[in-house]
Structures are given as structure tokens and as C-alpha cells.
Design a protein around this motif. Structure first.
Motif, short mmCIF file in Angstrom:
data_model
loop_
_atom_site.label_atom_id
_atom_site.label_comp_id
_atom_site.label_asym_id
_atom_site.label_seq_id
_atom_site.Cartn_x
_atom_site.Cartn_y
_atom_site.Cartn_z
N PHE A 68 0.45 -1.84 -0.12
CA PHE A 68 -0.25 -0.07 0.40
C PHE A 68 0.75 1.45 0.65
N VAL A 69 1.68 0.97 0.80
CA VAL A 69 2.51 2.25 0.92
C VAL A 69 3.67 2.26 -0.17
N GLU A 70 4.21 1.76 -1.34
CA GLU A 70 5.38 1.41 -1.67
C GLU A 70 4.26 2.69 -3.26
N PHE A 71 2.90 2.33 -3.16
CA PHE A 71 1.88 2.17 -4.51
C PHE A 71 1.79 4.10 -4.07
N ASN A 72 1.10 4.33 -2.46
CA ASN A 72 0.70 5.33 -2.80
C ASN A 72 1.60 6.78 -2.93
N ASN A 73 3.49 6.46 -2.54
CA ASN A 73 3.94 7.22 -2.67
C ASN A 73 4.78 7.20 -4.23
N SER A 74 4.05 5.87 -4.85
CA SER A 74 4.89 5.99 -6.32
C SER A 74 3.49 6.65 -6.71
N LEU A 75 2.34 6.51 -6.84
CA LEU A 75 1.24 7.38 -7.17
C LEU A 75 1.32 8.87 -7.25
N PHE A 76 1.22 9.04 -5.64
CA PHE A 76 2.12 11.09 -5.55
C PHE A 76 2.28 11.16 -6.35
N VAL A 77 3.79 10.54 -6.32
CA VAL A 77 4.81 11.46 -6.99
C VAL A 77 4.61 11.68 -8.57
N LEU A 78 4.49 10.03 -9.57
CA LEU A 78 3.96 10.10 -10.80
C LEU A 78 2.50 11.52 -10.41
N ASN A 79 1.66 11.49 -10.07
CA ASN A 79 0.51 12.48 -10.20
C ASN A 79 1.35 13.92 -10.52
N GLN A 80 1.65 13.86 -9.15
CA GLN A 80 2.51 15.36 -9.15
C GLN A 80 3.33 15.68 -10.25
N GLN A 81 3.99 15.30 -10.80
CA GLN A 81 5.38 15.29 -11.62
C GLN A 81 5.33 15.05 -13.38
N ARG A 82 3.98 14.30 -13.17
CA ARG A 82 3.86 13.61 -15.18
C ARG A 82 3.63 14.66 -15.95
N LYS A 83 3.45 16.21 -15.55
CA LYS A 83 3.64 16.94 -16.61
C LYS A 83 4.97 17.53 -17.63
N PHE A 84 6.24 16.94 -16.47
CA PHE A 84 7.35 17.93 -16.35
C PHE A 84 7.62 16.55 -17.16
N LEU A 85 7.41 15.14 -17.38
CA LEU A 85 8.24 13.64 -17.95
C LEU A 85 7.77 13.36 -18.93
N TYR A 86 8.52 12.79 -20.02
CA TYR A 86 8.53 12.57 -20.75
C TYR A 86 7.74 10.95 -20.73
N PRO A 87 7.02 11.35 -22.36
CA PRO A 87 6.30 9.69 -21.95
C PRO A 87 6.46 8.35 -21.45
N GLU A 88 8.32 8.25 -22.26
CA GLU A 88 8.57 6.57 -21.98
C GLU A 88 9.13 6.48 -20.01
N HIS A 89 8.98 7.85 -19.69
CA HIS A 89 9.33 7.47 -18.31
C HIS A 89 8.28 7.08 -17.33
N ILE A 90 6.80 8.14 -17.58
CA ILE A 90 5.48 8.30 -17.09
C ILE A 90 5.17 6.38 -17.63
N GLU A 91 5.41 6.12 -18.71
CA GLU A 91 5.26 4.52 -19.16
C GLU A 91 6.05 3.35 -18.01
N GLN A 92 6.94 4.04 -17.02
CA GLN A 92 7.95 3.10 -16.88
C GLN A 92 7.34 3.74 -15.64
N GLU A 93 7.07 4.37 -14.91
CA GLU A 93 5.33 4.20 -13.50
C GLU A 93 5.12 3.80 -13.62
N ILE A 94 4.54 4.09 -14.63
CA ILE A 94 2.80 3.05 -14.67
C ILE A 94 2.58 2.03 -14.72
#
Length: 334
Positions: A68-94
Motif C-alpha cells: 500500500f505504502v509503495e503504491f501510494n508513494n509512486s502514485l503521488f509522485v507521478l501525479n505531481q510530476q507527470r506533466k514534466f516527465l517524458y512519455p517513456e518515463h511515465i510509462e515506466q512509472e505506470i
């Protein structure tokens, strides 16, 4: 000569009394020894169950919490930074989120309603986060909803573990559902299924055995809980249909009538009469008769105590359901 005969009889009586006392002592020792063995066996069994439950379940809950903790942390970071990330990086995080989602789905109970709701929320947020136009705030709200469901699951499983350790046995599904509902109310989240509580109570009333039904409701009304827990349970009972309440009342009334311990009392007098007859007419078997009657009386007292306990519980619950029914009838008449 008569004095000698009486002296011999007195000596024989003393010896007989000594033998009888030895027999009584032996019987008492056997009963105490058997009781001690049974007590130790039950304690050993309970300790084994508690040890197994506590170790495996605590490990499982900790593993679930870490995911739960790991999922929440990953989701929070991706949500905050996805507009500044490259598509391939977003895909990796997803992909990381998908892996964690699979882990969570394997860990939680697939038949439990709050677990189902959590999986639905996770699947929903994974779709939303891949859409560029989805706002940060919308995903942020989903994030909060996911966390609340996770808290309910974790708190409920910890409470379930504590209760199973205290009782030394695995609790039934109805009690688990009650724990989840209680924790959801504490966190300000109503049941994910509005009809769940009502259907659950109906199943208990219509389908469960007398023992299971009494055990569930009496446990729910046991002393030591918070006031709002009792109020919530009374509200759930009041929300039941009249016919369900009446069926519950008929079941509790039947238990009250069939568990009337006074029916056993007349059987004790004939047993005593049989014992006295055997004691005075069959001198060579009088201690066997004593043991037989003692065992019979102990069994009768045991059944009386057990049935009286169940009957008292049934009477207590009967009054609660009668009050709910009478209140519904009165409100309909107004």
C-alpha cells in the motif's frame, strides 16, 4: 461370645470404611486428573492456534501495508510530476504501479466488499493518470479515496487478528464483516454497499444455526464497545423488514421455550431414588451406583447450566428485536 462378635463387626466396619474412603479418593483423583488433562489440552491447542494466527497473519498484514505504502508513494509522485516527465518515463512509472496493483490484488480478500472497492479505485486511477487532460486534483481525490479504503482494510485486519488471538480461534465471516463496518464508520466512510449490512443480518437470522445466531448478536451487544457502535447496530436491526424481525423473534422465542432448564429438575429425583435403592439393596455395588449417579447428576447440571446461559442470551436478544418491531408498528400507525 457376643462381645467378640460385635468387636469383629466393628473392626470389619472400620476396614470397610477405610476401603470406601480409598475408593472415593481414587474416584476424586481420577476426575481431577482427567479435568487437568483436558484443561491442559485445551490450553495447548489454543496456544498453538494463537501462535500460528499471530505469526502468519501479522506477516501478511505487514506485507500488504508495505505494498500500500509503495503504491501510494509512486502514485503521488507521478501525479505531481507527470506533466514534466517524458512519455517513456511515465510509462515506466505506470508499469511500476501496475505491478504493485497486482501484488495488492493477490494479497487482499477478493470476496470482501471493501477490497473490491479498493481494486476498482486503483483500476480507475490507473486509467485516469494516463490521460493528459486529467487534472492533478481529480487524481489527488482518487488518491485520498484509495488511502481511506486501505486504512479500513488494515485497521480491520489488525482488529481481526487481535480478536482471534484473544479467543484462540478463527472468527466467522459475519464477525469479520461487522469489524469492517465498524472501522468504516470510525473513519467516516459508510458501507460501500448500502444493502450489505441488511442482507448480512437477514442471512444470519434466516440461515445460521441457533448457536451461530445467538453468538453473533450477543457478541455485537457485548459490554465494552463505544456508544455509537451499539446505536449503529440498533439502527441496522430497525432497518430490517417487519417479517424479518418477526421471524427473528419467533426463533428467539423458540430458543427460550426449548432451553427452559426447569424441565431437567424432575429427572433428578428419580435418579436419587434409584441411587438410594441400589445403595441399600446391592451392598457389593454401592460405590458403582454412587459413581453412576454422580456422573448422571454432573451431566444434568452441565446441560442445565449450558441451556440456561443460552436461554438468557436469547431472552436478552428477544427483547431487542421486540422493541424494534413494536417501534416500527407504532410509527406506521401514526
Amino acid at each position: 461370645m457376643s462381645e467378640l462378635d460385635s468387636l469383629i463387626k466393628e473392626i470389619a466396619n472400620v476396614q470397610s470404611n477405610g476401603i470406601n474412603a480409598a475408593i472415593i479418593a481414587a474416584i476424586v483423583s481420577i476426575i481431577i486428573g482427567f479435568s487437568t488433562i483436558m484443561f491442559q489440552w485445551r490450553n495447548a491447542k489454543r496456544t498453538s492456534i494463537v501462535s500460528s494466527i499471530s505469526k502468519e497473519r501479522i506477516e501478511w498484514v505487514n506485507n500488504m501495508r508495505d505494498n500500500f505504502v509503495e503504491f501510494n508513494n509512486s502514485l503521488f509522485v507521478l501525479n505531481q510530476q507527470r506533466k514534466f516527465l517524458y512519455p517513456e518515463h511515465i510509462e515506466q512509472e505506470i508499469n511500476v504501479l501496475l505491478k504493485l496493483s497486482n501484488n495488492i490484488e493477490l494479497l487482499i480478500n477478493p470476496t470482501e466488499s471493501y477490497s473490491k472497492a479498493l481494486i476498482q479505485e486503483i483500476e480507475s486511477v490507473l486509467v485516469l493518470i494516463q490521460i493528459d487532460k486529467t487534472s492533478v486534483d481529480k487524481i489527488g481525490q482518487k488518491y485520498k479515496d484509495i488511502m481511506k479504503l486501505q486504512q479500513i482494510i488494515l485497521k480491520s485486519e489488525w482488529s481481526r487478528t487481535k480478536l482471534e488471538i484473544e479467543k484462540g480461534k478463527v472468527i466467522d465471516n459475519e464477525k469479520v464483516k461487522a469489524i469492517y463496518s465498524e472501522k468504516a464508520n470510525e473513519l467516516g466512510l459508510q458501507s460501500v454497499n448500502k444493502n450489505e449490512n441488511m442482507n448480512s443480518l437477514q442471512e444470519i437470522i434466516y440461515e445460521k444455526t441457533e448457536k451461530e445466531m445467538i453468538s453473533y448478536f450477543f457478541e455485537e451487544f457485548s459490554i465494552g464497545k463505544k456508544t455509537k457502535d451499539y446505536i449503529n447496530l440498533q439502527k441496522k436491526i430497525y432497518d430490517l423488514k417487519i417479517e424479518v424481525l418477526e421471524y427473528a423473534i419467533s426463533r428467539f422465542t423458540f430458543i427460550d421455550n426449548t432451553r427452559d432448564h426447569s424441565k431437567y429438575l424432575p429427572s433428578i429425583i428419580p435418579l436419587l431414588a434409584v441411587y438410594l435403592g441400589m445403595f441399600f439393596t446391592m451392598k457389593n455395588q454401592q460405590w458403582g451406583a454412587l459413581l453412576f449417579i454422580c456422573i448422571a447428576i454432573v451431566l444434568i447440571v452441565y446441560f442445565i447450566a449450558r441451556d440456561r446461559k443460552n436461554r438468557n442470551k436469547a431472552i436478552f436478544l428477544l427483547e431487542i428485536f421486540k422493541q424494534a418491531r413494536d417501534r416500527k408498528i407504532k410509527e406506521k400507525q401514526l
